[in-house]
Design a protein around this motif. Structure first.
Motif, PDB file in Angstrom:
ATOM      1  N   THR A   1       1.078  -1.243  -0.414  1.00  0.00           N
ATOM      2  CA  THR A   1      -0.380   0.180  -0.251  1.00  0.00           C
ATOM      3  C   THR A   1       1.288   0.977   0.212  1.00  0.00           C
ATOM      4  O   THR A   1       2.077   0.981   0.108  1.00  0.00           O
ATOM      5  N   THR A   2       0.650   2.370  -0.379  1.00  0.00           N
ATOM      6  CA  THR A   2       0.818   3.603   0.074  1.00  0.00           C
ATOM      7  C   THR A   2       0.256   4.228   0.626  1.00  0.00           C
ATOM      8  O   THR A   2      -1.270   4.622   1.183  1.00  0.00           O
ATOM      9  N   THR A   3       0.925   5.037   1.922  1.00  0.00           N
ATOM     10  CA  THR A   3       0.119   5.411   2.663  1.00  0.00           C
ATOM     11  C   THR A   3       0.767   6.658   2.510  1.00  0.00           C
ATOM     12  O   THR A   3       1.722   7.797   2.473  1.00  0.00           O
ATOM     13  N   ASN A   4      -0.074   8.286   2.459  1.00  0.00           N
ATOM     14  CA  ASN A   4      -0.187   9.516   3.172  1.00  0.00           C
ATOM     15  C   ASN A   4       0.285   9.820   4.185  1.00  0.00           C
ATOM     16  O   ASN A   4      -1.067   9.951   5.164  1.00  0.00           O
ATOM     17  N   ASN A   5       1.292  10.419   4.910  1.00  0.00           N
ATOM     18  CA  ASN A   5       1.285  10.685   6.518  1.00  0.00           C
ATOM     19  C   ASN A   5       0.477  11.726   6.781  1.00  0.00           C
ATOM     20  O   ASN A   5       0.578  12.476   7.555  1.00  0.00           O
ATOM     21  N   SER A   6       0.468  12.753   5.948  1.00  0.00           N
ATOM     22  CA  SER A   6      -0.400  13.415   6.008  1.00  0.00           C
ATOM     23  C   SER A   6      -1.755  13.823   7.100  1.00  0.00           C
ATOM     24  O   SER A   6      -2.249  14.365   7.457  1.00  0.00           O
ATOM     25  N   ASN A   7      -1.845  12.208   5.760  1.00  0.00           N
ATOM     26  CA  ASN A   7      -4.316  12.554   6.748  1.00  0.00           C
ATOM     27  C   ASN A   7      -4.164  11.121   7.119  1.00  0.00           C
ATOM     28  O   ASN A   7      -4.975  10.426   7.703  1.00  0.00           O
ATOM     29  N   ASN A   8      -2.766  10.053   7.400  1.00  0.00           N
ATOM     30  CA  ASN A   8      -2.881   8.508   7.094  1.00  0.00           C
ATOM     31  C   ASN A   8      -3.637   7.565   6.629  1.00  0.00           C
ATOM     32  O   ASN A   8      -4.252   6.986   7.354  1.00  0.00           O
ATOM     33  N   THR A   9      -4.459   7.942   5.625  1.00  0.00           N
ATOM     34  CA  THR A   9      -4.667   7.465   4.629  1.00  0.00           C
ATOM     35  C   THR A   9      -4.053   6.355   4.047  1.00  0.00           C
ATOM     36  O   THR A   9      -2.682   6.627   3.445  1.00  0.00           O
ATOM     37  N   THR A  10      -4.825   5.357   3.676  1.00  0.00           N
ATOM     38  CA  THR A  10      -3.773   4.110   2.905  1.00  0.00           C
ATOM     39  C   THR A  10      -4.770   4.376   1.375  1.00  0.00           C
ATOM     40  O   THR A  10      -5.724   3.656   1.460  1.00  0.00           O
ATOM     41  N   THR A  11      -3.288   4.021   0.800  1.00  0.00           N
ATOM     42  CA  THR A  11      -4.250   3.509  -1.285  1.00  0.00           C
ATOM     43  C   THR A  11      -4.051   2.401  -1.467  1.00  0.00           C
ATOM     44  O   THR A  11      -2.582   2.318  -1.102  1.00  0.00           O
ATOM     45  N   PRO A  12      -4.971   1.432  -2.149  1.00  0.00           N
ATOM     46  CA  PRO A  12      -4.074   0.500  -2.935  1.00  0.00           C
ATOM     47  C   PRO A  12      -3.097   0.494  -3.734  1.00  0.00           C
ATOM     48  O   PRO A  12      -2.995   1.416  -4.659  1.00  0.00           O
ATOM     49  N   PHE A  13      -2.033  -0.527  -4.141  1.00  0.00           N
ATOM     50  CA  PHE A  13      -1.402  -0.054  -5.302  1.00  0.00           C
ATOM     51  C   PHE A  13      -1.788  -0.231  -6.303  1.00  0.00           C
ATOM     52  O   PHE A  13      -3.062  -1.215  -6.561  1.00  0.00           O
ATOM     53  N   PHE A  14      -1.513   0.256  -7.025  1.00  0.00           N
ATOM     54  CA  PHE A  14      -2.389   0.315  -9.005  1.00  0.00           C
ATOM     55  C   PHE A  14      -1.311   0.577  -9.477  1.00  0.00           C
ATOM     56  O   PHE A  14      -0.256   1.460  -9.209  1.00  0.00           O
ATOM     57  N   ILE A  15      -1.198   0.827 -11.300  1.00  0.00           N
ATOM     58  CA  ILE A  15      -0.078   1.406 -12.010  1.00  0.00           C
ATOM     59  C   ILE A  15      -1.379   2.414 -12.721  1.00  0.00           C
ATOM     60  O   ILE A  15      -1.974   2.686 -12.860  1.00  0.00           O
ATOM     61  N   ALA A  16      -0.758   3.467 -12.650  1.00  0.00           N
ATOM     62  CA  ALA A  16      -1.456   4.498 -13.003  1.00  0.00           C
ATOM     63  C   ALA A  16      -0.838   4.757 -14.984  1.00  0.00           C
ATOM     64  O   ALA A  16       0.863   4.554 -15.362  1.00  0.00           O
ATOM     65  N   VAL A  17      -1.848   5.147 -16.096  1.00  0.00           N
ATOM     66  CA  VAL A  17      -0.822   4.887 -17.180  1.00  0.00           C
ATOM     67  C   VAL A  17      -1.938   6.337 -17.897  1.00  0.00           C
ATOM     68  O   VAL A  17      -2.437   6.527 -17.739  1.00  0.00           O
ATOM     69  N   HIS A  18      -1.128   7.013 -18.232  1.00  0.00           N
ATOM     70  CA  HIS A  18      -1.049   8.332 -18.922  1.00  0.00           C
ATOM     71  C   HIS A  18      -0.768   8.451 -20.392  1.00  0.00           C
ATOM     72  O   HIS A  18       0.449   8.444 -20.929  1.00  0.00           O
ATOM     73  N   ILE A  19      -1.604   8.749 -21.162  1.00  0.00           N
ATOM     74  CA  ILE A  19      -1.447   8.716 -22.341  1.00  0.00           C
ATOM     75  C   ILE A  19      -1.893  10.265 -22.952  1.00  0.00           C
ATOM     76  O   ILE A  19      -3.559  10.518 -22.827  1.00  0.00           O
ATOM     77  N   ARG A  20      -1.577  10.759 -23.706  1.00  0.00           N
ATOM     78  CA  ARG A  20      -1.568  11.879 -24.098  1.00  0.00           C
ATOM     79  C   ARG A  20      -1.821  11.838 -25.735  1.00  0.00           C
ATOM     80  O   ARG A  20      -1.248  11.313 -26.871  1.00  0.00           O
TER      81      ARG A  20
END
Length: 183
Positions: A4-23
């Motif tokens: 998981t990736t944790t955002n320490n500023s608000n202690n939330t956790t998001t699932p691991f994922f792959i992002a793809v940007h298609i311009r």
């Protein structure tokens, strides 16, 4: 922990994922030669995303050692300046590819507000997509300032590769940046 990736500023956790940007540029699946070299870009992005997904699964990067439940995981999120391109990309694999539907994306560098049904929402949508790219643990990016900046300022450590530099050694090197070094 790369599960998981944790955002320490608000202690939330998001699932691991792959992002793809298609311009895509100014038209549906583009072929702006200076940006994409006239390649079969949709397929090239897809092959890159699947290569990364497969390598994550094969290396058991995320603690998953049961090879029977990896189908469609980790999720692949598609960001694009063209909604039709997102649907076309999802047609390659409906199991693991997702995106936000009904977004009206504007180009923040040269948009004309009068071209949009709801310009305020279009502006929010583009910044939301940018935030997803920035926060993605793994990113496959375009020849685009939008996704290149997201790759530069995104979460660290992270794996990131440009879609046309997505050989297996490049993907393996990118994954080693997040501690995924073999299986």
């Amino acid at each position: 922990n790369i599960t998981t990736t944790t955002n320490n500023s608000n202690n939330t956790t998001t699932p691991f994922f792959i992002a793809v940007h298609i311009r895509t540029g100014d038209s549906h699946f583009f072929l702006r030669s200076w940006r994409h070299n006239g390649t079969d870009v949709p397929r090239q992005f897809y092959v890159c995303a699947k290569r990364m997904q497969d390598e994550i699964q094969q290396r058991h990067c995320l603690g998953n050692t049961d090879t029977n439940d990896n189908t469609g995981w980790p999720l692949i999120y598609i960001a694009s300046d063209n909604p039709k391109s997102k649907h076309d990309f999802q047609a390659f694999d409906n199991t693991s590819i997702t995106f936000v539907k009904d977004m009206e994306i504007m180009h923040i560098d040269r948009s004309h507000w009068h071209d949009y049904t709801t310009p305020e929402q279009a502006s929010l949508d583009v910044w939301a997509e940018f935030k997803i790219l920035v926060d993605a643990p793994c990113l496959i990016y375009s020849r685009s300032g939008f996704s290149e900046v997201a790759a530069w300022i995104g979460s660290r450590p992270r794996c990131a590769v440009r879609f046309d530099q997505c050989s297996l050694p490049h993907v393996q090197e990118a994954l080693s940046n997040i501690g995924c070094v073999g299986g």
